[in-house]
Design a protein around this motif. Structure first.
Motif, PDB file in Angstrom:
ATOM      1  N   ARG A  38     -12.768   5.753  14.199  1.00  0.00           N
ATOM      2  CA  ARG A  38     -12.328   4.994  13.030  1.00  0.00           C
ATOM      3  C   ARG A  38     -11.347   5.813  12.220  1.00  0.00           C
ATOM      4  NH1 ARG A  38     -17.295   2.055  10.188  1.00  0.00           N
ATOM      5  NH2 ARG A  38     -15.542   0.916   9.303  1.00  0.00           N
ATOM      6  N   GLY A  39     -10.676   5.143  11.337  1.00  0.00           N
ATOM      7  CA  GLY A  39      -9.679   5.820  10.520  1.00  0.00           C
ATOM      8  C   GLY A  39     -10.311   6.601   9.383  1.00  0.00           C
ATOM      9  N   LEU A  40      -9.478   7.294   8.654  1.00  0.00           N
ATOM     10  CA  LEU A  40      -9.922   8.021   7.487  1.00  0.00           C
ATOM     11  C   LEU A  40     -10.262   7.043   6.367  1.00  0.00           C
ATOM     12  CD1 LEU A  40      -7.321  10.901   7.429  1.00  0.00           C
ATOM     13  CD2 LEU A  40      -9.771  11.184   7.619  1.00  0.00           C
TER      14      LEU A  40
ATOM     15  N   PHE B   9      -5.164   5.072   5.553  1.00  0.00           N
ATOM     16  CA  PHE B   9      -4.847   5.593   6.876  1.00  0.00           C
ATOM     17  C   PHE B   9      -5.187   4.607   7.982  1.00  0.00           C
ATOM     18  CE2 PHE B   9      -3.653  10.038   6.408  1.00  0.00           C
ATOM     19  CZ  PHE B   9      -3.982  10.274   5.089  1.00  0.00           C
ATOM     20  N   GLY B  10      -4.327   4.590   9.004  1.00  0.00           N
ATOM     21  CA  GLY B  10      -4.641   3.885  10.225  1.00  0.00           C
ATOM     22  C   GLY B  10      -5.611   4.712  11.058  1.00  0.00           C
ATOM     23  N   THR B  11      -6.093   4.140  12.153  1.00  0.00           N
ATOM     24  CA  THR B  11      -7.057   4.842  13.015  1.00  0.00           C
ATOM     25  C   THR B  11      -6.376   5.880  13.889  1.00  0.00           C
ATOM     26  OG1 THR B  11      -6.865   3.083  14.641  1.00  0.00           O
ATOM     27  CG2 THR B  11      -8.709   2.945  13.105  1.00  0.00           C
TER      28      THR B  11
ATOM     29  N   LEU C 295      -1.365   9.771  12.819  1.00  0.00           N
ATOM     30  CA  LEU C 295      -1.863   8.792  11.857  1.00  0.00           C
ATOM     31  C   LEU C 295      -0.747   8.323  10.950  1.00  0.00           C
ATOM     32  CD1 LEU C 295      -4.947  10.881  10.621  1.00  0.00           C
ATOM     33  CD2 LEU C 295      -4.971   9.135  12.391  1.00  0.00           C
TER      34      LEU C 295
ATOM     35  N   LEU D  41      -3.260   6.404  -0.511  1.00  0.00           N
ATOM     36  CA  LEU D  41      -2.874   6.283   0.883  1.00  0.00           C
ATOM     37  C   LEU D  41      -4.013   5.662   1.677  1.00  0.00           C
ATOM     38  CD1 LEU D  41      -1.144   9.713   1.631  1.00  0.00           C
ATOM     39  CD2 LEU D  41      -0.043   7.489   1.421  1.00  0.00           C
TER      40      LEU D  41
ATOM     41  N   GLN E 189       3.572   7.492   5.058  1.00  0.00           N
ATOM     42  CA  GLN E 189       3.550   8.867   5.546  1.00  0.00           C
ATOM     43  C   GLN E 189       2.982   8.906   6.961  1.00  0.00           C
ATOM     44  OE1 GLN E 189       1.456  11.445   2.820  1.00  0.00           O
ATOM     45  NE2 GLN E 189       2.732  10.874   1.077  1.00  0.00           N
TER      46      GLN E 189
ATOM     47  N   TYR F 196     -12.510  12.259   1.963  1.00  0.00           N
ATOM     48  CA  TYR F 196     -12.386  11.245   3.003  1.00  0.00           C
ATOM     49  C   TYR F 196     -13.512  11.431   4.007  1.00  0.00           C
ATOM     50  CZ  TYR F 196      -7.553   9.944   1.744  1.00  0.00           C
ATOM     51  OH  TYR F 196      -6.424   9.489   1.108  1.00  0.00           O
TER      52      TYR F 196
ATOM     53  N   LEU G 110       1.240   3.621   1.566  1.00  0.00           N
ATOM     54  CA  LEU G 110       0.687   3.686   0.222  1.00  0.00           C
ATOM     55  C   LEU G 110       0.194   2.308  -0.198  1.00  0.00           C
ATOM     56  CD1 LEU G 110       0.373   5.437  -2.404  1.00  0.00           C
ATOM     57  CD2 LEU G 110       2.511   4.381  -3.154  1.00  0.00           C
TER      58      LEU G 110
END
Lengths: 112, 110
Positions: free
Chosen positions: A42-44, B100-102, B89, B98, B34, A36, B93
């Motif tokens: 910013r997000g992952l 992810f949000g910021t 975070l 997954l 998650q 990642y 899914l």
């Protein structure tokens, strides 16, 4: 117990130079492995994932590549870094669907 | 395209209060979601998983809800402590991965 190692912790590289980041997992076999990237604010962003040796899926077109030469080793590479490659790179593993991701402590890459 | 929204502004609360963080998603229906905690300069750490057929999940002072009609998950920390200060975070899914949000940064003041 399982552990994940990622190195180096920080890296400063000039534009156009190559990159190699390594990640290894101990205490488990046949893990799913992930790279990642997290840019500031910013997000992952999922870059690559692998479900087995030599099996790599790319999520985002870019000048990065990944390889999995051994079951518990995952390598992120670039032939020529761009300024936009700067960020926080995280390796992670899990056992598949519904299994939580276990992250390494990351590599802070600054491309100058 | 699929989108995940978490409040980008930091949430500041007083110690002992309940912190509530929001995660909204659009254009897909995740089978589960998650939640992770991330401290500065560290990788995220898994906290809780909630499935689409579960309304609520608890773990010690943590509670997560999942409303598939509203396409929203709420993350609660009761009796918050300064040590709970971190970025949280959510990660629904999407097919087999997954997303992810910021994240939302939580700051608990004594």
């Amino acid at each position: 117990s399982q552990t994940i190692h990622q190195w180096p912790a920080t890296l400063v590289q000039p534009v156009g130079s190559p990159l190699s980041l390594e990640c290894t997992v101990e205490g488990t076999s046949n893990p799913n492995l992930y790279w990642y990237r997290q840019a500031a604010g910013r997000g992952l962003q999922l870059l690559f994932y692998s479900v087995g040796i030599g099996q790599i899926s790319s999520e985002v077109p870019q000048n990065l590549s990944a390889s999995r030469p051994q079951d518990r080793q995952f390598i992120l590479s670039s032939k020529k870094l761009l300024l936009s490659d700067s960020g926080f790179y995280l390796c992670a593993w899990n056992w598949g669907r519904e299994s939580p991701l276990h992250f390494g402590n990351g590599t802070r890459l600054t491309v100058t | 395209s699929q989108k995940i929204e978490q409040n980008s502004e930091a949430l500041n609360i007083q110690e002992g209060k309940t912190a509530t963080l929001t995660c909204n998603y659009t254009n897909y229906s995740p089978a589960y979601l998650q939640w992770y905690r991330q401290d500065p300069g560290r990788g995220p750490v898994f906290l809780l998983l909630i499935r689409e057929n579960e309304k609520e999940k608890r773990k010690e002072r943590l509670k997560v809800t999942f409303d598939t009609t509203l396409k929203q998950s709420l993350f609660h920390i009761t009796a918050s402590q300064p040590a709970d200060s971190a970025t949280y975070l959510c990660a629904p899914l999407n097919t087999d991965k997954l997303i992810f949000g910021t994240g939302t940064r939580l700051q608990v003041f004594p």
